[in-house]
Write an enzyme that holds these catalytic residues in place. Structure first.
Site, PDB file in Angstrom:
ATOM      1  N   HIS A 530      31.184  18.590 -32.352  1.00  0.00           N
ATOM      2  CA  HIS A 530      32.630  18.539 -32.176  1.00  0.00           C
ATOM      3  C   HIS A 530      33.213  19.934 -31.979  1.00  0.00           C
ATOM      4  O   HIS A 530      32.555  20.958 -32.185  1.00  0.00           O
ATOM      5  CB  HIS A 530      33.295  17.857 -33.380  1.00  0.00           C
ATOM      6  N   CYS A 549      27.478  18.809 -39.621  1.00  0.00           N
ATOM      7  CA  CYS A 549      27.685  18.535 -38.207  1.00  0.00           C
ATOM      8  C   CYS A 549      27.618  19.828 -37.397  1.00  0.00           C
ATOM      9  O   CYS A 549      27.640  20.923 -37.945  1.00  0.00           O
ATOM     10  CB  CYS A 549      29.017  17.828 -37.991  1.00  0.00           C
TER      11      CYS A 549
END
Length: 630
Positions: A530, A549
């Site tokens: 992201h 992440c």
């Protein structure tokens, strides 16, 4: 008119928001895979195999998050006690459990003893309870099945002793160190050396039968190690989700029978990735240097500047050449001079090693060179050759390759790198998991669903004192039926157990924890890639900063490449301001990997810091299996 306008506003929010596994301060919980608001009662079929929602994480408080992102918060009284945070515990020290070995035996053989002294002796050896041959359960099953199907006929020996096919195996086993393996793992128990006298001349039939079985067992062991590795990666750390594609052992036995070159067949099971070939060459050169120069290490001493003469410069030249930083050749008599050309090569090395590029031989440079050569360098190359055996045999025609240790992402198409980006990966206590999957969806203007643990431990104490808190900071409270309600209308004291029957959402926006876009490849770990509003972190050389992440430095360009569209198209999707999911139709695999040594395109062998201590764990595991095999 006002009522109609309110309905439209609520409808647009409901249709635009998406709930899902999202990080930033959210990513700290590695939330569940992405789903839309209308999926509340119709959950996706693809669910995690285990739940990460209750795993402990180190969250920053919501106030800290908004302070960091510049949003002004309302004044209110300070809570009497600080908000309790949850911390992820460090991974415990490794206790590696090697594969269980058992004695090769098949006491329940139903076949009658075959005719012929060698087949009869092999039959007797397999039934014996005193065999010295140790195998895994799968190896034993494949081995016994093979000999039963072939009438217990020998594969490697005859009455004249060991044949050429068997000798070729022993030569391969003896050279196993060339591939970062241990030759002693493949010495038949009947032999003390690879050229033991048992391999030649007439020998007792029972010894020849035993040697035939031993060679078959060790051929299977080599096949398993070459194709899938000597270690079981998932036993090294909880942050590995890797099941190597080990060769089918029954298929391997058939191939060994039929191949005119059984050693060549086994050799072909090693990785055929170009990186493996480069590391294998470097391993051979490191060993040669170590043998010629005793330890192969540069001795400490005074700093050597450009133009100065020092005996250690000759060895430094060899180190740099071996690692791909130019040639070692120089005019006679100048081997020990740090000339200007060599100084520039040294600066390039220093930059790659993340030390000050002075072009001089100083203490930091000696340390960096020695950690990449000699015994430490040999070990590191060996570890990364092993990791290559864990990768899928087919990475895909088009794939995204993230090397966590180098904080880098590559997009590869038809074997050619078409794009590269810096990334941010997990902290040491919340590491990014290594695994492979397939890219499925890109979400533009993603929302963030607040995880239950943050709701329970950080938000509820605030809401009990200040019920309108969520309204003021711009979050939405959504009921199970999809209705948006004001946080001030709820009696938060009712939920003493911390279980709140609402979905708390941070809408898309400039300060959203996920930035403008996220990239989903649904997996059991709820990890994804992201954007981030804290892009200044990409300037850091050490970027193990997230909670698992992967944050991408240029997510817009990444989205362009994955979707095959131009920058205007991506900008339009983001400028629309509403959350939208776009499927990735061009099949793209994702490999989140961990390599502390990897060749650059120009031939340099780049070494990276072992940020997660996984090299150290591999070293301990190799020591464990060495002891267990004695």
């Amino acid at each position: 008119m006002n009522t109609a306008r309110s309905i439209l506003v609520v409808a647009s929010i409901v249709s635009g928001l998406s709930l899902g596994s999202t990080p930033g301060s959210a990513e700290r919980n590695r939330e569940r895979p992405h789903f839309s608001l209308f999926d509340i009662f119709d959950r996706p079929k693809k669910r995690p195999s285990y739940d990460y929602w209750n795993r402990k994480r180190n969250y920053e408080t919501v106030d800290e998050y908004f302070n960091r992102n510049g949003r002004k918060k309302a004044k209110r009284k300070r809570l009497a006690a600080p908000v309790r945070t949850i911390e992820e515990k460090p991974e415990p020290p490794l206790v590696y459990l090697p594969e269980k070995l058992e004695i090769l035996k098949a006491a329940n053989l139903t076949e009658a003893q075959p005719s012929g002294d060698l087949p009869a002796s092999i039959h007797t050896e397999i039934k014996s309870k005193k065999s010295a041959i140790r195998v895994t359960a799968d190896e034993g099953k494949a081995l016994i099945g093979f000999y039963r199907e072939n009438g217990f006929r020998p594969l490697w020996v005859s009455h004249q002793g060991l044949g050429e096919r068997g000798r070729s195996l022993l030569r391969l086993f003896e050279s196993a160190a060339d591939d970062g393996m241990v030759p002693e793992d493949y010495i038949p128990p009947s032999l003390t050396l690879f050229d033991d006298e048992l391999t030649s001349g007439d020998k007792p039939v029972n010894l020849l039968a035993r040697l035939d079985l031993e060679l078959s067992a060790l051929a299977l062991r080599y096949a398993r190690h070459a194709s899938g590795g000597r270690l079981l990666p998932n036993r090294l750390t909880k942050y590995y989700d890797i099941v190597p594609e080990t060769v089918d052992l029954a298929t391997a036995m058939t191939a060994l029978l039929r191949s005119p070159d059984p050693a060549g067949y086994l050799r072909s099971l090693q990785p055929d990735h170009p990186t493996y070939a480069a590391l294998k060459r470097t391993l051979a050169e490191l060993k040669e240097l170590k043998n010629e120069e005793r330890s192969g290490m540069i001795a400490p001493g005074k700093r050597v500047a450009a133009g100065q003469d020092d005996p250690r410069i000759a060895l430094m030249r060899r180190h740099l050449a071996l690692l791909g930083y130019g040639e070692a050749d120089v005019l006679p008599g100048e081997e020990t001079v740090l000339d200007d050309i060599l100084s520039e090569r040294l600066k390039t090395f220093q930059t790659d090693a993340r030390i000050k590029p002075t072009g001089t031989l100083d203490a930091a440079t000696i340390l960096a060179l020695n950690s990449r050569t000699g015994a430490p360098g040999i070990a590191r190359i060996t570890y990364n050759m092993e990791r290559l055996r864990w990768l899928p045999k087919n990475l895909g025609q088009r794939y995204v390759f993230v090397n966590q240790a180098s904080y880098s992402l590559q997009v590869v198409d038809a074997g050619r790198e078409i794009w590269r980006s810096n990334v941010i990966v997990g902290k040491t206590n919340s590491q990014t998991v290594a695994f492979s999957d397939k890219m499925e969806t890109i979400v533009f203007n993603p929302s963030w669903g607040v995880p239950p643990s943050i709701m329970k431990n950080e938000m509820l104490p605030k809401l009990r004192r200040d019920p309108g808190y969520l309204d003021r900071i711009g979050y939405r409270v959504v009921t199970g039926s999809g209705k948006i309600v004001h946080s001030r209308s709820i009696n938060w004291w009712k939920y003493k157990d911390g279980k709140v029957p609402y979905l708390i959402l941070q809408p898309p926006g400039d300060d959203n924890a996920l930035g403008e876009v996220k990239f989903l490849f649904p997996n059991a770990h709820s990890i994804y890639m992201h954007d981030t509003p804290t892009r200044e972190l990409f300037k850091k050389s050490v970027r193990a900063l997230s909670h698992g992440c992967v944050r991408v430095e240029n997510p817009r360009r990444f989205a362009e490449i994955l979707l095959g569209v131009d920058s205007a198209d991506i900008a339009a999707r983001i400028d629309a301001g509403v959350s939208q999911d776009t499927p990735v139709t061009n099949e793209t695999y994702v490999h989140l990997a961990y390599f502390t040594a990897w060749p650059a395109a120009d031939g340099r062998i780049l070494f990276y810091d072992d940020i997660y201590g996984r090299d150290e764990r591999m070293g301990r595991a190799f020591s464990t299996i060495a002891v267990a095999s004695r």
